[in-house]
Structures are given as C-alpha cells and as structure tokens.
Design an enzyme around this catalytic site. Structure first.
Site, short mmCIF file in Angstrom:
data_model
loop_
_atom_site.label_atom_id
_atom_site.label_comp_id
_atom_site.label_asym_id
_atom_site.label_seq_id
_atom_site.Cartn_x
_atom_site.Cartn_y
_atom_site.Cartn_z
N LYS A 87 0.86 -1.19 0.00
CA LYS A 87 0.00 0.00 0.00
C LYS A 87 0.90 1.25 0.00
O LYS A 87 1.76 1.41 0.86
CB LYS A 87 -0.88 -0.04 1.25
CG LYS A 87 -2.18 0.71 1.13
CD LYS A 87 -3.05 0.39 2.34
CE LYS A 87 -4.33 1.19 2.36
NZ LYS A 87 -5.05 1.03 3.62
O1 G3P Z 1 -7.51 1.96 5.47
C1 G3P Z 1 -7.83 3.22 4.99
C2 G3P Z 1 -9.18 3.77 5.37
O2 G3P Z 1 -10.15 2.78 5.25
C3 G3P Z 1 -9.22 4.57 6.63
O3 G3P Z 1 -10.52 4.77 7.11
O4 G3P Z 1 -12.07 5.44 8.92
O5 G3P Z 1 -9.65 6.07 9.08
O6 G3P Z 1 -11.14 7.18 7.43
P1 G3P Z 1 -10.85 5.92 8.19
#
Ligand code: G3P
Length: 217
Positions: A87
C-alpha cells in the site's frame, strides 16, 4: 463486489472469516498502531498471521515517503507472503514507486485518494487497487460516493484494470451504496459489515416461526 475488512485486529478478522464472506484485508499504520504491533519482527509476524487466516489479498502499507525507502520497504513487505499487496500513498514519489513495483511484478494499492485525477494517475502507474476514502470526503462536507461513480465511469471508459477499493467506510449504507456504484471492493470495519445482517422484520418473523414451531414439534 469483494468484501475486505479494514482492520489489523485478529479477533475481528477471524469473526469475519468465519462468516464465510471475507475476501481480503486492508491495514494502515493507524490500524497497526491500534493493535499495539511494534517493531519490524512483530509487524512481519502480524502480517504472516493475517495471511494464514485469510485466503485473499492483504494490503500492507509502507511507512516511508521517499522513493528509495518505499521501494526497499515494499520489497520487504511483498516477500512476507504472495498475498501481500504493498500500500503506497498518493504522492509524487508514491506514483513513481507504484510504477516501479508494477514493472517488478509487485502488486500495489494506491491509498489516500480523494479525487478522480489521483485515481487516473494510480491507474496509469499500474496500481492493482486504488483506495478512495469516501468517509473522510463525507466528513469534510463533500460527497464521497460521487467520487466512486466518477472513477467507475472513467475506468470503464478508459479500460483501466485497476480495481476500485472503496475505503474509509463509516456505515452499512456506505457498503450498499458502494455496490450500487460499481466498486470492485469495499473495505470496511466489522460493525458496518455485520449491519448488513440486520432487519427488525427478520427478528420478528423468526420469533413467530420459532413460536409456531413449538405447536407441532
Ligand atoms: O484503510 C484506509 C481507510 O479505510 C481509513 O478509514 O475510517 O480512518 O477514514 P478511516
């Protein structure tokens, strides 16, 4: 649409896996830190354990932000297991790194994507996945789902093979909308995924069936 779980929590990964609908995992530095995974060996072991539980792609994020270090880190991560997808953040050196990984048969997930332009660049560089963060776009007063529709239209029009991995999921409705919008993958925390199970009429109907079953069993 494939279901990925967006977590590094092993109990939650096992629970989703047991449900039989889990296709993969995404992690990020914040999620790894939340699980208290510290140090290179612990990180490697954690990813190995995830790969033993889940038979599908597991995104492991690089921590560096310069080209040379991202390549070194990505090569080490990719060597952990064939299902590891490296990633990489959507920055200039990140795009260069994605192209390098593509040329060296290492699959990547381009993360922190918030615009169609960024999604085009990720596809041009050969990313296996692009991760638009729909929840964070919604949080800032824009429409995250609109971006999924836009990227879908562009990728179909241009014939890009990069899979749209909708990330930053906040609710069960987000998952349903991602399916409607044509996302290839939706990566979600466990709760929104389990929310797909729920409907009050299911509970009421089952209670009645169980009650009536007593009359003839
Ligand atoms: O893994 C990346 C993403 O899904 C992060 O989500 O909830 O931290 O905005 P969030």
């Amino acid at each position: 649409m494939k279901f990925f779980l967006d977590t590094a929590n092993l109990d939650q990964i096992k629970e989703a896996h047991d449900l039989g609908v889990l296709d993969g995992i995404t992690t990020n530095p914040s999620l790894m830190a939340k699980e208290g995974v510290k140090g290179y060996d612990a990180v490697v072991n954690h990813y190995k354990t995830i790969c033993e539980i889940v038979d599908g792609d597991v995104s492991a994020e690089v921590l560096s932000t310069d080209f040379k270090s991202m390549i070194e880190e990505g090569e080490r991560l990719a060597a952990i297991h064939p299902n590891i997808v490296v990633k990489v953040p959507m920055i200039k050196d990140g795009v260069k790194a994605i192209k390098w990984f593509t040329d060296h048969d290492i699959r990547t997930n381009c993360t922190l994507v918030f615009s169609a332009g960024q999604a085009i660049l990720a596809a041009k560089a050969g990313a296996a996945y692009v991760s638009p963060f729909i929840g964070r776009i919604d949080d800032s007063g824009w429409d995250g789902m609109e971006l999924i529709y836009q990227i879908r239209a562009i990728y179909d029009m241009q014939g890009y093979f990069t899979e749209i991995l909708a990330a930053s999921i906040r609710s069960t409705n987000h998952i349903i909308s991602c399916a409607e919008a044509g996302a290839d993958v939706c990566t979600t925390p466990l709760d929104p995924l389990l929310g797909l199970l729920k409907h009050p009429l299911t509970d009421i109907g089952l209670a009645k069936f169980c009650e009536d079953a007593k009359k003839f069993s």
